[in-house]
Design an enzyme around this catalytic site. Structure first.
Site, PDB file in Angstrom:
ATOM      1  N   SER A  52       0.830  -1.204   0.000  1.00 60.01           N
ATOM      2  CA  SER A  52       0.000   0.000   0.000  1.00 60.01           C
ATOM      3  C   SER A  52       0.864   1.253   0.000  1.00 60.01           C
ATOM      4  CB  SER A  52      -0.855  -0.025   1.270  1.00 60.01           C
ATOM      5  OG  SER A  52      -1.423   1.228   1.507  1.00 60.01           O
ATOM      6  N   TYR A 103      -1.860  -0.486  11.051  1.00 59.99           N
ATOM      7  CA  TYR A 103      -2.118  -1.088   9.738  1.00 59.99           C
ATOM      8  C   TYR A 103      -0.943  -0.793   8.795  1.00 59.99           C
ATOM      9  CZ  TYR A 103      -3.627  -0.966   4.888  1.00 59.99           C
ATOM     10  OH  TYR A 103      -3.662  -1.095   3.526  1.00 59.99           O
ATOM     11  N   LYS A 107       2.145  -3.242   6.892  1.00 63.11           N
ATOM     12  CA  LYS A 107       2.546  -3.280   5.477  1.00 63.11           C
ATOM     13  C   LYS A 107       4.061  -3.053   5.352  1.00 63.11           C
ATOM     14  CE  LYS A 107      -1.424  -4.192   3.650  1.00 63.11           C
ATOM     15  NZ  LYS A 107      -1.675  -5.551   3.133  1.00 63.11           N
TER      16      LYS A 107
HETATM   17  C1  UD1 Z   1      -6.360   4.291   3.777  1.00 62.43           C
HETATM   18  C2  UD1 Z   1      -4.909   3.894   3.694  1.00 62.43           C
HETATM   19  C3  UD1 Z   1      -4.689   2.896   2.596  1.00 62.43           C
HETATM   20  C4  UD1 Z   1      -5.562   1.717   2.829  1.00 62.43           C
HETATM   21  C5  UD1 Z   1      -6.998   2.145   2.887  1.00 62.43           C
HETATM   22  C6  UD1 Z   1      -7.790   0.907   3.262  1.00 62.43           C
HETATM   23  C7  UD1 Z   1      -3.342   5.567   4.408  1.00 62.43           C
HETATM   24  C8  UD1 Z   1      -2.577   6.773   4.008  1.00 62.43           C
HETATM   25  N1  UD1 Z   1      -4.105   5.069   3.434  1.00 62.43           N
HETATM   26  O1  UD1 Z   1      -6.667   5.080   2.645  1.00 62.43           O
HETATM   27  O2  UD1 Z   1      -3.370   2.468   2.605  1.00 62.43           O
HETATM   28  O3  UD1 Z   1      -5.385   0.793   1.800  1.00 62.43           O
HETATM   29  O4  UD1 Z   1      -7.179   3.159   3.871  1.00 62.43           O
HETATM   30  O5  UD1 Z   1      -8.878   1.125   4.043  1.00 62.43           O
HETATM   31  O6  UD1 Z   1      -3.257   5.058   5.494  1.00 62.43           O
HETATM   32  N2  UD1 Z   1     -12.947  10.813   3.600  1.00 62.43           N
HETATM   33  C9  UD1 Z   1     -13.906  11.758   3.923  1.00 62.43           C
HETATM   34  N3  UD1 Z   1     -15.057  11.313   4.527  1.00 62.43           N
HETATM   35  C10 UD1 Z   1     -15.288  10.000   4.814  1.00 62.43           C
HETATM   36  C11 UD1 Z   1     -14.299   9.040   4.481  1.00 62.43           C
HETATM   37  C12 UD1 Z   1     -13.127   9.476   3.878  1.00 62.43           C
HETATM   38  O7  UD1 Z   1     -13.745  12.943   3.696  1.00 62.43           O
HETATM   39  O8  UD1 Z   1     -16.350   9.696   5.384  1.00 62.43           O
HETATM   40  C13 UD1 Z   1     -11.707  11.255   2.935  1.00 62.43           C
HETATM   41  C14 UD1 Z   1     -10.457  10.977   3.763  1.00 62.43           C
HETATM   42  O9  UD1 Z   1     -10.167  12.022   4.610  1.00 62.43           O
HETATM   43  C15 UD1 Z   1      -9.424  10.816   2.632  1.00 62.43           C
HETATM   44  C16 UD1 Z   1     -10.220  10.282   1.443  1.00 62.43           C
HETATM   45  O10 UD1 Z   1     -11.582  10.529   1.755  1.00 62.43           O
HETATM   46  O11 UD1 Z   1      -8.922  12.063   2.271  1.00 62.43           O
HETATM   47  C17 UD1 Z   1     -10.023   8.807   1.216  1.00 62.43           C
HETATM   48  O12 UD1 Z   1     -10.233   8.115   2.450  1.00 62.43           O
HETATM   49  P1  UD1 Z   1     -10.318   6.522   2.529  1.00 62.43           P
HETATM   50  O13 UD1 Z   1     -11.185   6.017   1.425  1.00 62.43           O
HETATM   51  O14 UD1 Z   1     -10.668   6.158   3.920  1.00 62.43           O
HETATM   52  O15 UD1 Z   1      -8.861   6.023   2.167  1.00 62.43           O
HETATM   53  P2  UD1 Z   1      -7.429   6.450   2.774  1.00 62.43           P
HETATM   54  O16 UD1 Z   1      -7.554   6.866   4.171  1.00 62.43           O
HETATM   55  O17 UD1 Z   1      -6.820   7.393   1.793  1.00 62.43           O
END
Ligand code: UD1
Length: 344
Positions: A127, A152, A156
């Site tokens: 990841s 997590y 990795k």
């Molecule tokens: C994270 C991990 C990634 C992992 C994945 C699996 C990190 C940097 N990344 O991705 O390695 O494979 O989770 O679960 O640790 N967001 C909102 N509102 C929400 C949910 C998310 O605004 O309700 C935003 C988050 O702040 C982020 C983006 O959407 O900026 C993506 O979030 P998400 O889909 O949870 O993935 P990551 O956190 O990027």
């Protein structure tokens, strides 16, 4: 000659899409999954897409004896793709031992059983989390590995080290780690897709579930980041493009691997903000999403997106699908899945 590939976690989100691509490329597939975060129905759906039901074994890779016995039973396995792991970042902070135990013990058991049974080709599901918040963007494979943001992420990083050291000690053992950015979307048939049990953690299932009415409102986590619109930036890659990278990795290991341990960024090379994702979703789905701006989520990195030049040139792989394609497929999957739930 056998071309049997073991896919651990093969009933899960990325696993199931990869099984489809493997079967479409003529590989025979055996899945190991303990169904801790997936459903056996996926096997029928894979069969609907490819015409072939993969062999399935239900057990936990943390059981060393069962893992070893499995390889004795399937003595013709040529390669392994290892997806099976826990992946919820927030939960890993609350339950670190659960994550270290599951993600690391299963990996060590698998590698030991492979060595004992002379299976020497391994693809690992890594990841972009291994980079933490990179100093420079886009992030290349040479960017320094910084402290992980969560247990997590630590699993990795540690897993990659375990694999690297194994390939150093045993020159005939070959491995490729694929560092995924943010996988999203679903198969075009809408028969398989991301199926989070309980409340999802990830952005796209939260968007589609809110739009279809399972949840009231989406919270955008922070709009005061140092980015053009203030929301976090990620590299969202279509899961089918991602699945295809695994086929190339497997073929490379079986035919012409250059070094015995390699790792690649698997992303699109584009960064999109949360608000851009929402706007694109509203456009392709022709729906309105109910969302509000909320506080930052602890542990989020501000921005990360891939430099994919190395994967493009070395693997001959490139993401082909757009953000529009990915979000539309996620929406179609949500509609299909919801319809099926009602039918039950
Ligand atoms: C994270 C991990 C990634 C992992 C994945 C699996 C990190 C940097 N990344 O991705 O390695 O494979 O989770 O679960 O640790 N967001 C909102 N509102 C929400 C949910 C998310 O605004 O309700 C935003 C988050 O702040 C982020 C983006 O959407 O900026 C993506 O979030 P998400 O889909 O949870 O993935 P990551 O956190 O990027």
């Amino acid at each position: 000659m056998s071309n049997k590939v073991l896919v651990t976690g093969g009933t899960g989100y990325i696993g199931s899409h990869t099984v489809v691509e493997l079967q479409n490329n003529g590989f025979e597939v055996v899945i190991i999954d303990n169904l801790s975060n997936s459903n056996k129905d996926v096997l029928e759906r894979i069969q609907k897409i490819t015409g072939k039901r993969p062999i399935f074994e239900n057990f936990d890779l943390c059981d060393a004896k069962k893992t070893n016995d499995f390889f004795k039973k399937h003595a013709d396995i040529k390669a392994v793709i290892h997806f099976a792991a826990y992946k919820a970042v927030g939960e890993s902070v609350l339950k670190p031992l659960k994550y270290y135990h599951n993600n690391l013990v299963s990996l060590v058991n698998l590698l030991q059983a492979m060595q004992e049974n002379n299976v020497s080709n391994f693809v690992f599901s890594s990841s972009c989390t291994v980079y933490g918040q990179p100093d420079e963007l886009p992030v290349t494979e040479q960017s320094p590995i910084k402290e992980a943001n969560s247990p997590y992420g630590d699993t990795k990083q540690i897993s990659e080290r375990i694999i690297r050291d194994t390939t150093r000690a045993n020159k005939s053992f070959k491995a490729i780690a694929l560092r995924y950015f943010n996988p999203i979307g679903a198969h075009e048939s809408a028969l398989i897709g991301e199926l989070p049990l309980g409340v999802p953690n990830n952005l796209i299932p939260l968007i589609t579930q809110t739009t279809i009415g399972v949840r009231k409102q989406l919270s955008v986590f922070g709009d005061d980041y140092n980015t053009p619109d203030g929301t976090c930036i990620r590299d969202y890659i279509h899961v089918v493009d991602l699945a295809k990278a695994h086929i190339i990795a497997i073929k490379r290991l079986l035919h012409n691997g250059k070094r015995n341990y390699e790792y690649f960024n698997i992303g699109t090379g584009r960064g999109n903000s949360v608000l851009e994702v929402i706007n694109t979703f509203e456009k392709v789905s022709e729906q309105k999403l109910n969302y509000k701006i909320a506080n930052r989520r602890e542990g989020d990195v501000e921005q990360v997106f891939a430099d994919t030049k190395y994967a493009n040139s070395e693997l001959g792989w490139k993401a082909e699908k757009t953000l529009d394609d990915a979000l539309l497929s996620a929406w179609n999957w949500e509609k299909y899945y919801k319809k099926n739930l009602y039918n039950k």
